[in-house]
Design a protein around this motif. Sequence first.
Motif, PDB file in Angstrom:
ATOM      1  N   GLU A  40     -40.407   4.984  26.877  1.00  0.00           N
ATOM      2  CA  GLU A  40     -39.095   5.411  26.417  1.00  0.00           C
ATOM      3  C   GLU A  40     -38.109   4.240  26.422  1.00  0.00           C
ATOM      4  O   GLU A  40     -37.297   4.087  25.505  1.00  0.00           O
TER       5      GLU A  40
ATOM      6  N   ILE B   1     -38.743   1.897  23.476  1.00  0.00           N
ATOM      7  CA  ILE B   1     -38.287   2.474  22.208  1.00  0.00           C
ATOM      8  C   ILE B   1     -36.768   2.384  22.106  1.00  0.00           C
ATOM      9  O   ILE B   1     -36.212   2.023  21.063  1.00  0.00           O
ATOM     10  N   LEU B   2     -36.082   2.723  23.207  1.00  0.00           N
ATOM     11  CA  LEU B   2     -34.625   2.661  23.212  1.00  0.00           C
ATOM     12  C   LEU B   2     -34.142   1.213  23.028  1.00  0.00           C
ATOM     13  O   LEU B   2     -33.177   0.961  22.293  1.00  0.00           O
ATOM     14  N   HIS B   3     -34.812   0.294  23.676  1.00  0.00           N
ATOM     15  CA  HIS B   3     -34.425  -1.121  23.542  1.00  0.00           C
ATOM     16  C   HIS B   3     -34.609  -1.585  22.098  1.00  0.00           C
ATOM     17  O   HIS B   3     -33.748  -2.300  21.546  1.00  0.00           O
ATOM     18  N   ARG B   4     -35.701  -1.211  21.464  1.00  0.00           N
ATOM     19  CA  ARG B   4     -35.950  -1.605  20.077  1.00  0.00           C
ATOM     20  C   ARG B   4     -34.918  -0.970  19.137  1.00  0.00           C
ATOM     21  O   ARG B   4     -34.444  -1.606  18.192  1.00  0.00           O
ATOM     22  N   TYR B   5     -34.566   0.257  19.425  1.00  0.00           N
ATOM     23  CA  TYR B   5     -33.562   0.924  18.598  1.00  0.00           C
ATOM     24  C   TYR B   5     -32.213   0.221  18.691  1.00  0.00           C
ATOM     25  O   TYR B   5     -31.548  -0.021  17.673  1.00  0.00           O
ATOM     26  N   ARG B   6     -31.796  -0.114  19.900  1.00  0.00           N
ATOM     27  CA  ARG B   6     -30.506  -0.776  20.087  1.00  0.00           C
ATOM     28  C   ARG B   6     -30.514  -2.158  19.441  1.00  0.00           C
ATOM     29  O   ARG B   6     -29.517  -2.602  18.862  1.00  0.00           O
ATOM     30  N   SER B   7     -31.642  -2.884  19.539  1.00  0.00           N
ATOM     31  CA  SER B   7     -31.746  -4.208  18.927  1.00  0.00           C
ATOM     32  C   SER B   7     -31.652  -4.118  17.406  1.00  0.00           C
ATOM     33  O   SER B   7     -30.923  -4.891  16.773  1.00  0.00           O
ATOM     34  N   ASP B   8     -32.349  -3.148  16.820  1.00  0.00           N
ATOM     35  CA  ASP B   8     -32.285  -2.978  15.361  1.00  0.00           C
ATOM     36  C   ASP B   8     -30.887  -2.564  14.929  1.00  0.00           C
ATOM     37  O   ASP B   8     -30.399  -3.014  13.873  1.00  0.00           O
ATOM     38  N   ARG B   9     -30.229  -1.762  15.743  1.00  0.00           N
ATOM     39  CA  ARG B   9     -28.878  -1.314  15.399  1.00  0.00           C
ATOM     40  C   ARG B   9     -27.908  -2.504  15.392  1.00  0.00           C
ATOM     41  O   ARG B   9     -27.055  -2.629  14.497  1.00  0.00           O
TER      42      ARG B   9
ATOM     43  N   ASP C 127     -22.812  -2.327  20.494  1.00  0.00           N
ATOM     44  CA  ASP C 127     -23.239  -1.022  21.011  1.00  0.00           C
ATOM     45  C   ASP C 127     -22.103  -0.005  21.028  1.00  0.00           C
ATOM     46  O   ASP C 127     -22.335   1.207  21.039  1.00  0.00           O
TER      47      ASP C 127
ATOM     48  N   LYS D 254     -38.546  13.618  27.256  1.00  0.00           N
ATOM     49  CA  LYS D 254     -37.224  14.019  26.809  1.00  0.00           C
ATOM     50  C   LYS D 254     -36.747  15.236  27.565  1.00  0.00           C
ATOM     51  O   LYS D 254     -37.514  15.976  28.147  1.00  0.00           O
TER      52      LYS D 254
END
Length: 991
Positions: free
Chosen positions: A3, A6-14, A40, A204
């Motif tokens: 988890e 995934i969250l780290h990758r999402y924040r980086s892409d954002r 962020d 989740k």
Amino acid sequence: MEEASILHRYRSDRRKLLEFLLSSSSGVTTATSLSDIDFDNLSVDYVIDCIISGSVVNASEARKKKLEELNHPSMIYSQSGSSYFLLTNPEFVRSPPLRAPPPIKVQATVEKDSCSTKEMDSSNGKYNGTVGDDYGLKHKVATNMQPKTAENVKIPPLGLPNLSTGLSDDDLRESAYEILLASISSSGVEVHKVEHKKKEKNGKFLLGLKNKKDKMPQCLDRHSQLIHTIRLQMQISEAMDVCIRRRLQFSTRGTCGKADVPQIALGLLNSTFKSDFLHEKSYLQWKSRQAGILEELLHDSASLAGSEHLTIKRSLAKIRNAEEWDMTMSPSERVEVLSTIKRVALMLSSLPGQFGIESETYYWTAGYHLNVRLYEKLLLSVFDILDEGQVVEEADEILTLIKLTWSTLGITQKIHNAIFGWVLFLQFTQTDEAKLLEYATLELQKVASVKEDDTERNYAESLLCSRQSGRKEVKLSLIQAIFFIIGNWCDCKLQDYHLHFRQQPGNFKRVVSLAVILGIPNSDHYGEIKFTSLNVSNKASAKIIKSYVERSTEAAYKLVASTIDLESKMKRKHPLCLLANELRLIVEREMNVFYPVLHHWYPKSGMIIAMQLHQIYGEKLKIYLDGVSCLSEDVKSVLPAADLLDHDLTRLYTASGASYHDLHHYPIGEVAKPLILDWVIAQHSRILEWTGRAFDLEDWEPLSSQQRQAPSIVEVFRIIEETVDQLFGLNLAMDITHIQALLSIIFHTLRAYLEKMFNQLVEKNHLYPSAPSLTRYKDSSIPIMKKKLLESVVLDDNLINKLNHLTVSKLCVRLNTLKYIEKQIFILEDGIRKSWALVRKPNDGKSAESEPHEITSGEEVDELFANTFDIIKDTSLNGIKKICEFIGPKVVFWDLRDGFISSLYSGSVEVARLDSVLPHLDTVLDRVCGLIDDTLRDCVTLSIYRASLEGFVWVLLDGGPSRAFSDSDIIFMEDDLAMLKVLKIFHLAEN
């Protein structure tokens, strides 16, 4: 951790996407450099809108928009409409709640006009209202888990003092969970969660809620299972839960079994660090929430000096400053800041309680506005998050754990019952689940039954809430405020109960019962709020119920009357007819639903609504009746509807014990009587005309092999029955005069038909030949010759044509028709009596559902029916007898005269025997038996046998027209005479 990655990758892409958008945009941010921007905390929607519109992106405005978005669920916009982003996998959970989310800031008042008009429903939950450790909650799993839609009911807040720090609902919910864990830990129950080596693939928040029993780790004890359930219900993330449990084992040490809210917050701040959180934002929000809790309880305390206020303010500011607290200050400095706050908190905790209650602390009264809000959040955990109208199975056990927080939050048994009843009531208004209203009623009922001493009562009365009474603000205790709001809501509902409980009337009794427990709030001229209890012996309560009945009835009438004109144009019916029908529905609902409930407190409630509706409609009806002169289509619809309304209102009126004659009934009978009589008389000539037409078109052929009567008589009875149906279809009360006119029409119609039928017949003496001459036999030798034969007359052409048309088959159809009349007369008479009983209303107040013979019987009535139908029956029987006597001679002396009379014993006796005639008789009898009604068959065949006997006598006495018999002929004839003797014996036996 999957988890986290995934969250780290999402924040980086954002971040990369936002950086690309801002760098490629012509209108760049107001910041000096992109490296200074915290991507962020920027609102993506704001940035995209600025780029599309070509405006400059303001970093501070983007951060502000981001904070606003955090208070709302994330959404996507598609052609099908706006949709929520769910935190859970939709494949494992049901649909989100369909009710609208609560507003961020509700500016609600206690004015009665703001009351909801939402209808209420019922469910199949089960609630055990016994007082004990189980708190009266027993849950039965509902089969239907689909959330119910409910109107966004505007319920005003309790009026607790405002939170100065602006803590959100999420902040209160998370803090309440921490306090619950701390209270459980202080009680000696282990709350530290053992981490399992094998993690679930999907961690989740709501994944395990659907089948939590099956997915619950077996190694956990019952307390851990309950805490797990509470966490899911309160929407606490698993990571936060792990952190809190781990740190509570340090923060609650040394509390000696007691813990107050400031100590719990300080203990968590002292043992929790930034590294315990997955990302910085969660840590900052958590730290800010703890500072808000401390400020709410300590900063504005009246027991602190000015310097202490300033110390608390500065210390909390340092905690909120992320850069100073986490980066600049050393651990020892942070401990010093927390120690400073702790000294003040302990000093306040050491202050004696105001009321001397066991376990009472300073914060019971100083922080009650926060404590009550926290306790509400804890109680909300008993509602199933997937179906908010249902209570979870573990509710009783959850309430037992929540009870551990009473000493911390200053809750007593009575306060618990009041707040829990309030929470149940709020949940009912949001979900429209009727069982929750029953649960709330039981909890609020316990408030009055709880035994408490003076100190506890004084403590409960010290928890003040602000209420608006007119233009003046009034202070009420917490329990009084709860009673006031719920009682005011009940009052609003009961002011127009016909509307609010129209679809789900079962909730009416629940609301009245709740109002009985709470009383109806009212205020005097000085702004003091009082409660009127609905007791039978209280005259004021009767006055209140009467007011409810009058106002609700008036509102129901106005609602119906507002649409009558439009409905009248659409349905093309008179407005008074539609209005009467709608008012009957109101009366029926009142009689079946509302009156059985209200009469326990106000027995005359049915009388009030009956008189009120009777007067309102009567005023309009009187104007209409003054202009009625004939039985038009409008009159045919209005008068019956008004009469039925009068009848229903009378039932409701007399149900309250009033006399039937005390109600001034509508003069429907006086107006309708001459109109009905004129209408019946007007049908006379029309029916006779149609009856004559049906007879003239008759060809006397049977309808079918099963229906052997003439079609014309079926048509005649159809016309009669149609007239009867039209008359009684008026649904107006009729007396014996109307029935006499109706029976007169029926009598003249059937008599005219019978007369036409009999006029087509011929007297049977026209069928017989001339009397035979006596040439050979003496009077004493053959006794049968002593019978005097009928004389014949000379037939003219008219009679011959009539006889030729009166065939055996047509004569049989006529007989069947007469028999059909005889049968239908009985059916018609019974139908008229029953129909008359249904429309005839009693004039003595007795029930109209009496047996028909009780209303339509009597010497005068029976004589009237007898004079009408008995004559028709006798005429039909005489006609049957006449045709039966005619049909035999017609067959023998007319249809078979060549083969029977002229040819018998004509020529040689050996070849002219009786055997030659029998086949002709068989043919006739076969035809007769195929046509005639079974009940008439014997009569017809007997007539043919008798005529055959008379024919044989005539031939034997005549001796033949052309010659005398020889001795040898006599031998043959004696055999036939033997048969004649047998026929004679049969003839005598029949007579």
